[in-house]
Scaffold this active site. Sequence first.
Site, PDB file in Angstrom:
ATOM      1  CG  ASN A 220      -3.797   4.066  -9.705  1.00 53.26           C
ATOM      2  OD1 ASN A 220      -3.300   2.595  -9.990  1.00 53.26           O
ATOM      3  ND2 ASN A 220      -5.000   3.934  -9.839  1.00 53.26           N
ATOM      4  N   PRO A 221       0.180   3.045  -8.286  1.00 55.41           N
ATOM      5  CG  PRO A 221       1.174   2.745  -5.847  1.00 55.41           C
ATOM      6  CD  PRO A 221      -0.252   2.658  -6.667  1.00 55.41           C
ATOM      7  CE1 TYR A 222      -4.796  -3.729 -11.273  1.00 56.00           C
ATOM      8  CE2 TYR A 222      -6.037  -2.154 -11.586  1.00 56.00           C
ATOM      9  CZ  TYR A 222      -5.825  -3.621 -11.988  1.00 56.00           C
ATOM     10  OH  TYR A 222      -6.582  -3.924 -12.754  1.00 56.00           O
ATOM     11  N   GLY A 223      -1.813   0.606 -11.505  1.00 56.57           N
ATOM     12  CA  GLY A 223      -2.235   0.887 -13.217  1.00 56.57           C
ATOM     13  C   GLY A 223      -0.836   1.119 -13.443  1.00 56.57           C
ATOM     14  CE  LYS A 226      -3.298  -5.854 -14.572  1.00 61.96           C
ATOM     15  NZ  LYS A 226      -3.340  -7.646 -14.743  1.00 61.96           N
TER      16      LYS A 226
END
Length: 421
Positions: A220-223, A226
């Site tokens: 996902n874009p969050y992971g 990061k």
Amino acid sequence: MLPTNRNRPQQRPARSWYFISDMDFSDPKRKPRYLSKILMVALLTAMCVVMLTQPPCHRRTPSVFSIHEPGVTHVLVTGGAGYIGSHAALRLLKDSFRVTIVDNLSRGNMGAIKVLQNLFSEPGRLQFIYADLGDPKAVNRIFAENAFDAVMHFAAVAYVGESTLEPLRYYHNITSNTLVVLEAMAAHNVRTLIYSSTCATYGEPEKMPITEGTPQFPINPYGKAKKMAEDIILDFSKSKKADMAVMILRYFNVIGSDPEGRLGEAPKPELREHGRISGACFDAALGIIPGLKVKGTDYETPDGTCVRDYIDVTDLVDAHVKALNKAERGKVGIYNVGTGKGRSVKEFVEACKKATGVDIKVDYFPRRPGDYAEVYSDPAKINSELNWTAQHTDLLESLRVAWTWQKKHRSGYGPPQAMVL
């Protein structure tokens, strides 16, 4: 009797003033201009006299935050008005660190800052700076005006579901802003970084538990954002001129709140639908929302719901402080921060019902995009190298502590007008 000679008047020689060029008072047209010059010189002289003769107590002295003081470690906490960042700032202040919090309050709470300011009101302990890390000039100015010894970088948008809806926002807020912080650190010779990362960088590993050597394939874009930030930090730390002390902490699902009830989790109302499961459970128990929405019951787990490793926020900030104390120039440490035990969402909901004493209504929905079935850590490395072990591993007790704060703060830290400094 003095002789007079009215027919041949003698012309008076013009005076010359050595400190003003081309001065000729015999010319009436120039006289006003000359007088203005004289007045300006007199005024500047008077100002210099006043400044030089005033007592030392009236002169502006440098802020203690701008001076490196022997025996005092000054830590910049980005995102320090947020849930995890505020708890980290509290712990640092309790341990006698000097703390500067930088936050744009888009996700953080001014109420948390006010609590910390009331607890640590002594001069030179804590300062809050309202700023956006996306503004390089503002960030550079903050570093120029303050003598930081280390940075704890928490500031980030952090909702998996939201990241799939607004991916560009996540790459900008997490990845780009981390680059801004690193550039400012490099420019101002700040060499210690404790970076707040996430288990979301691992994606959906084939094997459990997750170790620091588990391949990182975020889904996902969050992971992904990061992971990119981690890569930038690691690449920079390898450069010869960096000479940095870097600690990257990949932590799992955070729960709980300050055991003494001073701080808690208070997401903005418009973000509640993206928030942590604990917040949703408490909202349902308080009647703020009609019930709890569990998304996904067909995962390959014992009861069909996601399995997560829930880490108490008190243990999490303890890991950050231990990482800071162990950080060494020229070295990089990467650690998973978790309990090593996975709990399903259904287990979590049952524990939340017991903690609140409310039979929370639960509705089940299809999977949420970007979620993964099972994630829990192997904390062996952090246990061994940082002498850190999770102490608050009783899920029910962590939820009870958090529930105590939530009951007293139904509206978070209170209405905004009550929090103006």
